[in-house]
Design an enzyme around this catalytic site. Sequence first.
Site, short mmCIF file in Angstrom:
data_model
loop_
_atom_site.label_atom_id
_atom_site.label_comp_id
_atom_site.label_asym_id
_atom_site.label_seq_id
_atom_site.Cartn_x
_atom_site.Cartn_y
_atom_site.Cartn_z
N SER A 294 0.83 -1.21 0.00
CA SER A 294 0.00 0.00 0.00
C SER A 294 0.86 1.25 0.00
CB SER A 294 -0.93 -0.01 1.22
OG SER A 294 -1.84 -1.09 1.17
N TYR A 438 -2.32 8.74 4.92
CA TYR A 438 -2.57 7.30 5.10
C TYR A 438 -1.36 6.45 4.77
CZ TYR A 438 -4.49 7.19 0.19
OH TYR A 438 -4.70 7.30 -1.15
N GLU A 439 -1.36 5.24 5.33
CA GLU A 439 -0.21 4.32 5.32
C GLU A 439 1.00 4.92 6.04
OE1 GLU A 439 -1.26 1.61 4.60
OE2 GLU A 439 -3.00 2.22 3.45
N GLY A 440 0.74 5.78 7.01
CA GLY A 440 1.79 6.40 7.80
C GLY A 440 2.09 7.80 7.31
N GLN A 445 7.09 8.19 8.18
CA GLN A 445 8.03 7.71 7.16
C GLN A 445 9.45 8.22 7.46
OE1 GLN A 445 6.74 5.48 5.08
NE2 GLN A 445 4.71 5.95 5.90
#
Length: 596
Positions: A294, A438-440, A445
Amino acid sequence: MAVYKTPLRDMQFVMNDVLDCNLHYQNIGAEDTTPEIVETVLEAAAKFIENEVVPLYRSADEQGCRWDNGQVVTPDGFITAYQQFIANGWMGLSQPVEYGGQGLPFSLNYAVQEILLAGNPAFSTYPIALWGAISTVCAHASEELVERYVPSMVSGAWGGTMCLTESHCGSDLGLLKTKAEPDGDDSYRITGTKIFITTGEHDMVENIVHIVLARLPDAPSGVKGISLFMVPKINVNDDGSLGSPNKVACGSIEHKMGLNGSATCVMNFDGAKGYLIGVPNQGLNAMFTFINESRMAVAQQGPATMERAYQGALAYAKERLQMRAPVRKLPDQPADPILVHPDVRRMLLTQKALAEGGRLMTFQCAQLLDVVKDSVKPDDVALAEKRLALLTPIAKGFLSELGQEAAALGVQVFGGHGYIREWGMEQIIRDARIATIYEGTTGIQGLDLLGRKVLAGEGALLNLQVEEMRECCLRCADTPRLQYFTSILNSKIQDWLQLTAKIAEKSHDSNEINAAGVDYLMFSGYTLMAYCWLLMAEAAQQAIDRGDESGFYHSKLKTARFYYERILPRTLSHAQAALSGAEGLMAFEDEDFCAE
């Protein structure tokens, strides 16, 4: 309103001229994926998406999804487009042949995914979520579960989701409370509520397979006590047919600023039947198959956004007459196209340089994932995994941030018209805004990159990347038209290593890593994109040396120089900010943040 057209020539340049996908596919045992097949797939995908999916871009945004007593109705046209999508075989393009897929490499599907993301990002969330679910089930579930579930997922008859977030914990998954209690057989009762679940409920499929993080009764606290479960919306019989409804319900859908055609759901699990995937209490490790795939999709949303914004802004700049240029373009007209004005060119070239550099960065990651998935050479797989570990957080964080910039520049080129919905530019900003979250988030990151991937390994992953970049510089150093780039990139590589070393000296204080993370990530991203532009300049120069004097390759060299002159210097401010430390941030007392 400008209509998106697939940049096939640029995509083919990256895949063929720069990355030599033909040789790459031979190296991973995918010799049947010939250049002719690649070209056919890309052209067919472009035709299908432009004709069937792109026209729904604006109407889906205006109509959005509708929640009605637990059921979600997608925008007009989505069901038909989705049915055509699966009927034409796009859902199974890179999925296992034994479960009904076509078995083509992941990177070819990734190229199709870019067209989908740029053409209609809301629609793209439905197949992208399903692809991640399939990968996770195939990698970690029992053979019995794979046989029972995956064929209907590969066919597109069933959907898939990732269920991580809960209202109280966000990205801090160690705090999640969803419970999983053994049910006396091979199943578990899953109870809890998950939020922000992309495609959690909709009317385009007959069943949805939820991939859910939950805690067993005796699980330790924190992330070490998380397990992973498969929870279908409709229970599945042993023969793969559908049974009774499971105790899964959509409590509501979120009302968002963008991606309105994508159903973002609150999902309630009330003792729902679920099945363990992988090893108890190691669910987060298994879920990272889904998370990393993702993150790569979100990274690709960056250049897809840049491309769409650039196309819209360029078309407008060619037609919009405003002010007179020092050297008149249209002397018989009261004004000239704004394309002739230097500042408009600065904005357009920024979009262009970022979109094309970002495309290569993401396609490099996709080829590495090909190796991980398909290579039979353990050493090659291990090396690809190491390189992906470093590149994934950079690509996700850096490119999602630049997507925001390119979208904003698109509005700016339009001036006041860019702020008006009818022109389509403001929707690009709204749809892209979630990508940095989203996804961090970008901050997460940055922490992952600097703390876990670079400093924790004492720079080993960074050194691998640096070695590859220096080899490219050495290879290009004797080519006169590339020496400008190699000189600057060699210097920037040294700056990257020195920046890392200086931050490492303060790494005993976790606040220092947190404070430097985002600036370090952005510095890394700009440096890596400079490497991408050297690779593209090298490929372009080789084509010119072979006698191809078409404007396409000369334009690549000009754009590379623009990137090095106008964009790469941003690393200087990021380095200074990263080295400023945490002291200036932590010196503030809580009351200093008072709004009064």
